[in-house]
Design an enzyme around this catalytic site. Structure first.
Site, PDB file in Angstrom:
ATOM      1  CG  ASP A  52      -1.681  -2.477  -3.341  1.00  0.00           C
ATOM      2  OD1 ASP A  52      -2.495  -2.703  -2.477  1.00  0.00           O
ATOM      3  OD2 ASP A  52      -0.844  -1.596  -3.222  1.00  0.00           O
ATOM      4  CD  GLU A 168       0.410   2.307  -2.950  1.00  0.00           C
ATOM      5  OE1 GLU A 168       1.247   1.355  -2.976  1.00  0.00           O
ATOM      6  OE2 GLU A 168      -0.064   2.530  -4.200  1.00  0.00           O
TER       7      GLU A 168
END
Length: 271
Positions: A52, A168
């Site tokens: 990420d 997420e």
């Protein structure tokens, strides 16, 4: 696909169509345009060694290089924020080598995080000690990291990049006002497999693209995989976000996490 699943997909901005090259260019342009509108002169991002922050960092470096070619002052500051010694430091260094940021700053958050936990324990040890001690310390670590990034961004006239993405966000898997705090979210609306696809398109090594994701916040279970905390796999989460059918048990676990973490996706409540 249920009405709730459809609503969640729309709320989190997950599009039906996906092309890694198109997304990489559009999200770079997003960073460029926002920097121009805001007058920001820098982008700041913590680099952990995971896909990420690697992907967001690659986009950030592209954005500032584009701005400089157009005659605008811009730099990307990549920040290493270890808690003492990091187990996967090699991956963090490989991420930096891949991104080639304008500037690298390393800040060890261990002294500050430990000092804050010690200060809390003086009169509230009963609240933060016990079986969830390392969980609470992990949240302090995440918030100390964001304190450091905002200190740099404030001094550099810059913006803090967050790495939150749709997978997420769906699970609420971030610390409120910790890694959940940021000025700009270039990965928003992408699920995990799409983040990986963008990273691969931008030339990231496969060892980092397909590395097992971990928040690595709890000292008693270092490198604990995200999926162990979720109880479902990223493939199932990504399928859910793409409107595909998954098992009823996994769907219910995902929905339970989404409902329980709604407060993280909202602004503070006011009367």
């Amino acid at each position: 696909m249920t009405a709730e699943q459809t609503s969640i997909i729309a709320t989190l901005g997950v599009r039906q169509e996906f092309d890694a090259a198109v997304e990489a260019d559009a999200r770079t342009a997003f960073l460029v345009n926002y920097m121009l509108r805001s007058g920001a002169r820098a982008l700041v991002l913590g680099i952990s060694g995971g896909v990420d922050s690697l992907t967001a960092g690659l986009l950030a470096q592209r954005a500032v290089e584009h701005l400089r070619r157009e005659g605008h002052p811009a730099e990307f500051i990549a920040v290493r924020l270890p808690y003492g010694e990091q187990a996967d430091e090699h991956d963090a260094q490989l991420s930096l080598e891949t991104i080639k940021p304008d500037r690298i700053v390393t800040i060890d958050i261990k002294p500050a995080a430990d000092a804050m936990m010690s200060a809390v324990q003086v009169e509230a040890a009963d609240l933060v000690n016990g079986p969830r001690h390392h969980f609470h310390l992990g949240n302090i670590k995440a918030r100390q990291r964001m304190i450091a990034q905002y200190a740099l961004a404030g001094a550099a006239g810059g913006l803090v990049i967050g790495t939150d993405h749709a997978a997420e966000a769906l699970m609420g898997f971030y610390t409120k006002f910790g890694d959940g705090a940021a000025d700009i979210l270039p990965l928003s609306g992408l699920n995990k497999r799409r983040v990986r696809a963008v990273a691969k398109h931008l030339g990231a090594p496969e060892s980092l693209v397909f590395k097992v994701p971990t928040a690595d916040l709890e000292s008693d279970v270092p490198q604990k995989p995200d999926e162990d905390a979720y109880g479902v796999t990223y493939n199932e989460i990504d399928d859910f976000l793409e409107g595909k059918e998954i098992s009823a048990a996994s769907a219910e676990r995902i929905l339970a996490a989404y409902r329980a973490t709604g407060h993280k996706r909202e602004l503070p409540i006011a009367p």
